[in-house]
Design a protein around this motif. Structure first.
Motif: not given
Length: 216
Positions: A125-126, A175-185
């Protein structure tokens, strides 16, 4: 004495190589929705005859990874909103069940592996690496679902991933994600706690939220 492979064996090997490579590219979003492929182009790229190229395309059409028009044009599918919604629902059904079956076998080594894969997701993502993100995201899910020991169900889930590959690439751009999916955590936390309801909810949210936003 060395025995040379028969022509049919060479053809089968070439066909499998072409099929596997194209399948992986489509699943990981390396090919955009609606992009045309030709047998001649495939043959030229893989240095194979028309027969392995044709057989590979035939298999991928049967799996829904490629679309064959009435005029004979082959392309990656451009999914309608209804089709995206259907595939999102399928992911929710299949993957929630796979995760639930995996939970009793989710030892710490698996949890550590999922955390490491999630670090790769963050790295992709980064880097704004869409294909790397899709690849590592699917690796996260596959690593968990393998513990379910339900190969037929996992094969069905992978067929859904295959049909969604090009669309997932389009979704990533939206989506333009900036961090991993919160649901993974949340998935990892539920595995650590042995929390089946929490795991089922986290997996369902993870596999449907983005797709339903795209369909909306």
């Amino acid at each position: 004495m060395m025995v040379s492979p028969r022509p049919s064996e060479i053809s089968t090997s070439a066909h499998e190589r072409v099929y596997r490579t194209l399948r992986t590219r489509i699943m990981h979003g390396e090919i955009a929705p609606g992009q045309a492929l030709t047998l001649r182009g495939i043959g030229r790229e893989f240095e194979v005859s028309m027969t392995p190229a044709r057989e590979s395309v035939r298999r991928l059409v049967a799996e829904g990874a490629l679309f064959l028009s009435s005029s004979g044009r082959v392309s990656t599918p451009e999914l309608s909103n209804e089709r995206i919604e259907e595939l999102a629902a399928l992911r929710a059904l299949l993957e929630v069940e796979l995760a639930s079956r995996a939970l009793p076998r989710a030892h710490m080594a698996l949890i550590d592996r999922l955390q490491n894969i999630n670090m790769t997701v963050a790295e992709m993502i980064s880097k704004r690496d869409a294909v790397g993100y899709i690849r590592s995201n699917l690796e996260f899910h596959r690593a968990l679902y393998l513990r379910a020991q339900a190969p037929a169900m996992l094969a069905m889930a992978e067929t859904v991933w295959l049909q969604l590959g090009p669309t997932m690439r389009a979704l990533y751009g939206r989506l333009r994600r900036t961090e991993p999916p919160h649901n993974h955590k949340l998935i990892i936390a539920a595995l650590k706690a042995g929390d089946e309801p929490g795991l089922r909810l986290a997996v369902r949210s993870d596999v449907t939220q983005g797709l339903r936003m795209l369909a909306g």
